[in-house]
Design an enzyme around this catalytic site. Structure first.
Site, PDB file in Angstrom:
ATOM      1  N   HIS A 145      47.254  45.627  51.187  1.00  0.00           N
ATOM      2  CA  HIS A 145      48.769  44.207  50.827  1.00  0.00           C
ATOM      3  C   HIS A 145      49.620  43.844  51.881  1.00  0.00           C
ATOM      4  O   HIS A 145      50.392  44.926  51.572  1.00  0.00           O
ATOM      5  CB  HIS A 145      48.743  44.646  49.236  1.00  0.00           C
ATOM      6  CG  HIS A 145      50.118  43.740  48.469  1.00  0.00           C
ATOM      7  ND1 HIS A 145      50.101  43.335  47.503  1.00  0.00           N
ATOM      8  CD2 HIS A 145      51.163  43.772  48.821  1.00  0.00           C
ATOM      9  CE1 HIS A 145      50.987  43.092  46.956  1.00  0.00           C
ATOM     10  NE2 HIS A 145      51.517  42.403  48.367  1.00  0.00           N
ATOM     11  N   ASN A 194      47.021  50.455  40.745  1.00  0.00           N
ATOM     12  CA  ASN A 194      47.694  50.602  40.294  1.00  0.00           C
ATOM     13  C   ASN A 194      47.430  50.383  39.062  1.00  0.00           C
ATOM     14  O   ASN A 194      48.214  49.950  38.171  1.00  0.00           O
ATOM     15  CB  ASN A 194      49.299  49.209  40.945  1.00  0.00           C
ATOM     16  CG  ASN A 194      47.992  48.016  40.869  1.00  0.00           C
ATOM     17  OD1 ASN A 194      47.138  47.974  40.330  1.00  0.00           O
ATOM     18  ND2 ASN A 194      49.499  47.317  40.849  1.00  0.00           N
ATOM     19  N   ASP A 198      41.840  38.922  42.069  1.00  0.00           N
ATOM     20  CA  ASP A 198      43.407  39.991  41.711  1.00  0.00           C
ATOM     21  C   ASP A 198      43.327  39.826  40.829  1.00  0.00           C
ATOM     22  O   ASP A 198      45.124  39.008  40.563  1.00  0.00           O
ATOM     23  CB  ASP A 198      44.260  38.990  42.877  1.00  0.00           C
ATOM     24  CG  ASP A 198      45.711  39.660  42.971  1.00  0.00           C
ATOM     25  OD1 ASP A 198      45.400  41.520  42.396  1.00  0.00           O
ATOM     26  OD2 ASP A 198      47.272  39.494  43.761  1.00  0.00           O
ATOM     27  N   ASP A 231      47.239  48.796  46.887  1.00  0.00           N
ATOM     28  CA  ASP A 231      47.749  47.355  46.317  1.00  0.00           C
ATOM     29  C   ASP A 231      49.331  47.417  45.643  1.00  0.00           C
ATOM     30  O   ASP A 231      48.603  47.686  44.489  1.00  0.00           O
ATOM     31  CB  ASP A 231      46.108  46.793  45.768  1.00  0.00           C
ATOM     32  CG  ASP A 231      46.548  45.409  45.382  1.00  0.00           C
ATOM     33  OD1 ASP A 231      47.042  44.805  46.827  1.00  0.00           O
ATOM     34  OD2 ASP A 231      46.386  44.691  44.409  1.00  0.00           O
ATOM     35  N   ARG A 276      43.961  47.208  35.173  1.00  0.00           N
ATOM     36  CA  ARG A 276      45.270  48.021  34.139  1.00  0.00           C
ATOM     37  C   ARG A 276      44.772  49.194  33.065  1.00  0.00           C
ATOM     38  O   ARG A 276      45.697  50.118  32.004  1.00  0.00           O
ATOM     39  CB  ARG A 276      45.291  46.684  32.828  1.00  0.00           C
ATOM     40  CG  ARG A 276      46.084  45.224  33.765  1.00  0.00           C
ATOM     41  CD  ARG A 276      47.078  45.761  34.513  1.00  0.00           C
ATOM     42  NE  ARG A 276      47.403  44.671  35.580  1.00  0.00           N
ATOM     43  CZ  ARG A 276      48.085  44.083  36.560  1.00  0.00           C
ATOM     44  NH1 ARG A 276      48.318  44.951  37.269  1.00  0.00           N
ATOM     45  NH2 ARG A 276      48.657  42.962  36.451  1.00  0.00           N
ATOM     46  N   HIS A 320      48.989  39.927  32.386  1.00  0.00           N
ATOM     47  CA  HIS A 320      49.955  40.535  31.879  1.00  0.00           C
ATOM     48  C   HIS A 320      50.066  40.004  30.133  1.00  0.00           C
ATOM     49  O   HIS A 320      49.284  39.295  30.056  1.00  0.00           O
ATOM     50  CB  HIS A 320      51.394  39.861  32.969  1.00  0.00           C
ATOM     51  CG  HIS A 320      51.509  40.558  34.025  1.00  0.00           C
ATOM     52  ND1 HIS A 320      51.231  42.017  34.431  1.00  0.00           N
ATOM     53  CD2 HIS A 320      51.572  39.629  34.896  1.00  0.00           C
ATOM     54  CE1 HIS A 320      51.581  41.682  35.679  1.00  0.00           C
ATOM     55  NE2 HIS A 320      51.274  40.598  36.426  1.00  0.00           N
ATOM     56  N   HIS A 339      44.516  39.068  49.880  1.00  0.00           N
ATOM     57  CA  HIS A 339      44.473  37.444  49.399  1.00  0.00           C
ATOM     58  C   HIS A 339      45.862  37.390  51.111  1.00  0.00           C
ATOM     59  O   HIS A 339      46.921  36.959  50.145  1.00  0.00           O
ATOM     60  CB  HIS A 339      45.427  37.893  48.332  1.00  0.00           C
ATOM     61  CG  HIS A 339      46.577  39.420  47.909  1.00  0.00           C
ATOM     62  ND1 HIS A 339      46.941  40.044  48.718  1.00  0.00           N
ATOM     63  CD2 HIS A 339      46.887  40.399  46.979  1.00  0.00           C
ATOM     64  CE1 HIS A 339      48.381  40.994  48.366  1.00  0.00           C
ATOM     65  NE2 HIS A 339      47.501  41.139  47.261  1.00  0.00           N
ATOM     66  N   HIS A 346      42.850  43.590  38.645  1.00  0.00           N
ATOM     67  CA  HIS A 346      43.646  45.207  38.092  1.00  0.00           C
ATOM     68  C   HIS A 346      42.640  44.791  36.888  1.00  0.00           C
ATOM     69  O   HIS A 346      43.018  43.735  36.093  1.00  0.00           O
ATOM     70  CB  HIS A 346      44.634  43.953  38.380  1.00  0.00           C
ATOM     71  CG  HIS A 346      45.331  44.314  39.568  1.00  0.00           C
ATOM     72  ND1 HIS A 346      45.810  45.617  40.172  1.00  0.00           N
ATOM     73  CD2 HIS A 346      45.357  43.629  40.474  1.00  0.00           C
ATOM     74  CE1 HIS A 346      46.627  44.880  41.338  1.00  0.00           C
ATOM     75  NE2 HIS A 346      45.827  44.164  41.580  1.00  0.00           N
TER      76      HIS A 346
HETATM   77  O1  DOR Z   1      51.187  39.276  41.639  1.00  0.00           O
HETATM   78  C1  DOR Z   1      50.547  40.307  41.768  1.00  0.00           C
HETATM   79  N1  DOR Z   1      50.336  40.953  40.937  1.00  0.00           N
HETATM   80  N2  DOR Z   1      50.615  40.895  43.642  1.00  0.00           N
HETATM   81  C2  DOR Z   1      49.584  42.188  43.234  1.00  0.00           C
HETATM   82  O2  DOR Z   1      49.027  42.512  44.338  1.00  0.00           O
HETATM   83  C3  DOR Z   1      49.468  42.985  41.995  1.00  0.00           C
HETATM   84  C4  DOR Z   1      49.185  42.157  40.926  1.00  0.00           C
HETATM   85  C5  DOR Z   1      49.804  42.710  39.425  1.00  0.00           C
HETATM   86  O3  DOR Z   1      49.155  44.432  39.706  1.00  0.00           O
HETATM   87  O4  DOR Z   1      50.182  42.503  38.775  1.00  0.00           O
END
Ligand code: DOR
Length: 431
Positions: free
Chosen positions: A181, A96, A307, A154, A66, A311, A234, A64
């Site tokens: 997913h 996403n 994965d 996902d 972002r 954050h 995953h 990801h």
């Molecule tokens: O823990 C997760 N975070 N699992 C996911 O499938 C998505 C991901 C996210 O985008 O933060």
């Protein structure tokens, strides 16, 4: 422009190569790999890699980044620098984002941005459904024709079997892969960790393993019925591993990945409520971890993917139930895998490189994961013996959060070369 990596152990699972020798790169492509080539390469830049491993650059089929819209967590620039630091030469971001990457213009736009701002190759995964809402298919054909390498909702389970069925059918027409997913929402949706003895002890609502088992079983049946190709993201449960194993025996076009964290940590890591252990699907109990490792060994699980889910610090710095799921993985994955699997004798270096580079490239049909003559010079140089301690303050990713904080590992990428350019050396990203 000529570059020679001199005197390393060349391991390339794509051609069963395991020799000590030199790799010659000319104009961004592999010119030759073999013994005694450095001597003849006059005028070349020579990097001495004796005692180190030269392998195809790692390929992460599940990250990801972002970007666009969630840049406080990560963007193309920071995420691809984290990738380079970890030995990855190709990463595939999930859609996403804000907005969700669900049409051809966004796919093309992200490819362009990645070319301008990224330091490693970026291959775009488009959404399966519009806005990842699971209600209406996204522009699958258009996205695939404009360079999307796979389709996925996902982060969300595709609740409608009808949407997944038609998605598999459409994707098949364009030779596309659907990545699932797989967590059945009505069972998993309100849970914060694996459902079992530890969740009961902590008083946290669980996400039961059967939620994943059911979802994988349905998805595999739909792939079998449609003749489409599905990849299970995953994988974390013993039931899912067995279901995929049986499906492969029947000839279903299914592949699967597991993450370093699901392969090396259990739900006991959650004791203490460290939000760096909160992830979907959740860290499972020992019997699931063992089944996953056995599946990775026998080829039921094809690939290791991180994965990588960064954050912002303040988002993770919260009470367990309110913190978002996921954590960074690009800069820790290779070290964690070498430390837990190579140095324990469970996997050979060839197997590790196969699962982290050659096979994921093959699943996605990428020109990567190989040191064959003529291939792009995407290379990782690994020091399998290097000891280092994980300190998220040193991460290139903005997501300064990892369940491995403070762990001392043996094994690390020491150089990353993308298209013949040295983008990371000695842990430092150059660009
Ligand atoms: O823990 C997760 N975070 N699992 C996911 O499938 C998505 C991901 C996210 O985008 O933060």
């Amino acid at each position: 422009m000529k570059l020679v990596l001199k005197g390393g152990r060349i391991i390339d699972p794509s051609q069963q190569l395991d020799i000590v020798g030199d790799v010659v790169v000319v104009d961004g492509r592999i010119e030759a790999a073999g013994v005694g080539l450095a001597e003849a390469a006059d005028g070349a830049r020579i990097i001495d890699v004796s005692g180190l491993v030269i392998a195809p650059g790692l390929v992460d089929m599940h990250v990801h980044l972002r970007d666009p819209g969630l840049e406080a967590k990560e963007d193309i620039a920071s995420g691809t620098r984290a990738a380079a630091a970890g030995g990855y030469t190709t990463v595939c971001p999930m859609p996403n984002t804000k907005p969700v990457i669900d049409n051809a213009i966004l796919v093309a736009g992200m490819k362009q941005k990645a070319r301008e701002e990224g330091v490693v190759n970026v291959q775009i995964i488009g959404a399966l459904s519009k806005g990842q809402q699971g209600k209406e298919l996204a522009e699958i054909g258009d996205m695939m024709l404009n360079g999307a390498v796979a389709l996925s909702d996902d982060g969300h389970y595709v609740e409608s079997a009808y949407i997944l069925k038609t998605g598999l059918e459409y994707a098949r027409m364009f030779g596309g892969l659907v990545i699932s997913h797989a967590e059945e929402e009505s069972l998993a949706g309100d849970g914060f960790m694996h459902e079992g003895a530890v969740s009961a002890m902590l008083g946290l609502r669980g996400r039961p393993a059967v939620a994943e088992d059911i979802a994988v079983a349905r998805d595999v049946l739909l792939a079998e019925y449609t003749g489409g190709t599905i990849h299970i993201a995953h994988v974390s449960t013993a039931g899912a591993v067995e279901c995929i194993r049986q499906a492969k025996l029947r000839g279903v076009k299914v592949t699967a990945e597991a993450t370093p964290h699901h392969l090396t940590l259990t739900d006991e890591a959650v004791i203490g409520f460290n939000t760096a252990t909160k992830v979907n699907p959740p860290l499972r109990s020992t019997e699931h971890v063992e089944a996953l490792i056995a599946g990775l060994k026998d080829g039921t699980i094809d690939a290791i993917a991180t994965d990588h889910a960064p954050h912002a610090f303040e988002e993770k710095d919260m009470e367990f139930r309110y913190a978002p799921s996921g954590f960074s993985g690009l800069e820790t994955a290779l070290g964690v895998i070498l430390n837990s699997f190579y140095h324990t004798g469970k996997f050979t270096l060839n197997e590790v490189i196969d699962r982290m580079s050659t096979t994921p490239a093959k699943i996605l049909g990428l020109e990567a994961g190989t040191l064959k003559v003529g291939a792009p010079a995407d290379i990782v140089v690994i020091d399998p013996e290097k000891e280092w301690t994980i300190d998220s303050n040193n991460f290139y990713t903005r997501g300064k959060c990892t369940p491995y904080e403070g762990n001392t590992l043996r094994g690390r990428a020491v150089a990353t070369i993308v298209g013949g350019r040295v983008v990371m050396q000695g842990g430092e990203v150059k660009e």
